[in-house]
Write a protein that holds these residues in place. Structure first.
Motif, PDB file in Angstrom:
ATOM      1  N   GLU A  71      69.170   3.479 101.280  1.00 19.18           N
ATOM      2  CA  GLU A  71      70.538   3.179 100.857  1.00 19.18           C
ATOM      3  C   GLU A  71      70.572   1.968  99.921  1.00 19.18           C
ATOM      4  O   GLU A  71      71.295   1.958  98.913  1.00 19.18           O
ATOM      5  CB  GLU A  71      71.440   2.919 102.075  1.00 19.18           C
ATOM      6  N   GLU A  72      69.813   0.937 100.258  1.00 23.40           N
ATOM      7  CA  GLU A  72      69.758  -0.258  99.407  1.00 23.40           C
ATOM      8  C   GLU A  72      69.157   0.071  98.038  1.00 23.40           C
ATOM      9  O   GLU A  72      69.637  -0.420  97.006  1.00 23.40           O
ATOM     10  CB  GLU A  72      68.923  -1.353 100.074  1.00 23.40           C
ATOM     11  N   LEU A  73      68.128   0.902  98.055  1.00 23.41           N
ATOM     12  CA  LEU A  73      67.496   1.292  96.793  1.00 23.41           C
ATOM     13  C   LEU A  73      68.466   2.080  95.924  1.00 23.41           C
ATOM     14  O   LEU A  73      68.586   1.819  94.722  1.00 23.41           O
ATOM     15  CB  LEU A  73      66.230   2.110  97.062  1.00 23.41           C
ATOM     16  N   GLU A  74      69.182   2.993  96.527  1.00 22.51           N
ATOM     17  CA  GLU A  74      70.145   3.796  95.775  1.00 22.51           C
ATOM     18  C   GLU A  74      71.242   2.911  95.173  1.00 22.51           C
ATOM     19  O   GLU A  74      71.587   3.034  94.002  1.00 22.51           O
ATOM     20  CB  GLU A  74      70.769   4.855  96.680  1.00 22.51           C
ATOM     21  N   GLN A 121      62.195   6.789  92.759  1.00 24.86           N
ATOM     22  CA  GLN A 121      61.080   7.477  93.425  1.00 24.86           C
ATOM     23  C   GLN A 121      60.106   6.489  94.072  1.00 24.86           C
ATOM     24  O   GLN A 121      58.995   6.847  94.428  1.00 24.86           O
ATOM     25  CB  GLN A 121      60.340   8.355  92.413  1.00 24.86           C
ATOM     26  N   ARG A 122      60.556   5.232  94.171  1.00 22.83           N
ATOM     27  CA  ARG A 122      59.781   4.159  94.802  1.00 22.83           C
ATOM     28  C   ARG A 122      58.466   3.864  94.077  1.00 22.83           C
ATOM     29  O   ARG A 122      57.466   3.513  94.700  1.00 22.83           O
ATOM     30  CB  ARG A 122      59.532   4.447  96.281  1.00 22.83           C
ATOM     31  N   GLU A 129      52.935   5.020  86.978  1.00 21.30           N
ATOM     32  CA  GLU A 129      54.146   5.713  86.510  1.00 21.30           C
ATOM     33  C   GLU A 129      55.145   4.721  85.902  1.00 21.30           C
ATOM     34  O   GLU A 129      55.699   4.971  84.832  1.00 21.30           O
ATOM     35  CB  GLU A 129      54.824   6.469  87.659  1.00 21.30           C
ATOM     36  N   PHE A 130      55.352   3.603  86.593  1.00 21.65           N
ATOM     37  CA  PHE A 130      56.317   2.626  86.079  1.00 21.65           C
ATOM     38  C   PHE A 130      55.777   1.951  84.815  1.00 21.65           C
ATOM     39  O   PHE A 130      56.525   1.756  83.857  1.00 21.65           O
ATOM     40  CB  PHE A 130      56.657   1.575  87.145  1.00 21.65           C
ATOM     41  N   LEU A 131      54.508   1.637  84.795  1.00 30.36           N
ATOM     42  CA  LEU A 131      53.918   1.022  83.601  1.00 30.36           C
ATOM     43  C   LEU A 131      54.003   1.952  82.396  1.00 30.36           C
ATOM     44  O   LEU A 131      54.229   1.497  81.263  1.00 30.36           O
ATOM     45  CB  LEU A 131      52.482   0.606  83.872  1.00 30.36           C
ATOM     46  N   ALA A 132      53.852   3.255  82.628  1.00 27.02           N
ATOM     47  CA  ALA A 132      53.996   4.220  81.527  1.00 27.02           C
ATOM     48  C   ALA A 132      55.425   4.223  81.001  1.00 27.02           C
ATOM     49  O   ALA A 132      55.651   4.298  79.783  1.00 27.02           O
ATOM     50  CB  ALA A 132      53.603   5.619  82.000  1.00 27.02           C
TER      51      ALA A 132
END
Length: 167
Positions: A71-74, A121-122, A129-132
């Motif tokens: 919930e916090e992430l969303e 997607q954490r 993935e995030f670095l890309a």
């Protein structure tokens, strides 16, 4: 003789008024053009600020995705763009910028969306993935800057410097 004096006075007055009106028209047109250019620069700066704030918020969020509840992430993901006014500034660019700038801006916006999807997607800050996604964002920002500079008539940036925001 009196008619000649009267006619020459009228002709001189007419020429003076006409030249004043023509000069004022050119001044007014230049002032409107300058106002439009200034407004566009302010819009570009506003978008760039919102873009940077959003990217930084996404980097910060990505560094703590593993510590947040779903919930916090969303909620954090939703707030990333709202806090920076990115949507508002995006609309201003779409309304006032030429197509080349608007298209480049849209690529930056889409790259921010993919960064936001990665955090949803954490995918952590140092995940492949995030670095890309950061790399795609940096490339899009570079293109946007070139288009904005071209539009405002600024000289191109030096090619030997990497101006893109990486990492």
């Amino acid at each position: 003789m009196q008619w000649f004096t009267l006619l020459s006075t009228l002709l001189g007055t007419t020429i003076g008024v006409a030249s004043t009106l023509i000069a004022e028209r050119f001044r007014s047109r230049d002032a409107r053009r300058q106002h439009r250019e200034t407004a566009r620069v302010e819009i570009y700066l506003g978008f760039l600020q919102a873009m940077n704030e959003s990217a930084e918020a996404l980097r910060s969020l990505a560094s703590r995705v593993d510590r947040l509840t779903p919930e916090e992430l969303e909620e954090s993901n939703r707030q990333v763009f709202q806090g920076s006014r990115l949507y508002v500034m995006r609309e201003r660019v779409i309304l006032f910028a030429p197509n080349s700038v608007a298209a480049a801006m849209n690529e930056v916006f889409n790259s921010l969306l993919t960064m936001r999807e990665a955090t949803a997607q954490r995918r952590g800050r140092h995940s492949p993935e995030f670095l890309a996604r950061i790399g795609e964002y940096a490339d899009a920002v570079q293109i946007l800057r070139v288009e904005m500079r071209r539009d405002i008539g600024a000289a191109p940036l030096q090619d030997d410097i990497d101006w893109a925001p990486r990492g």
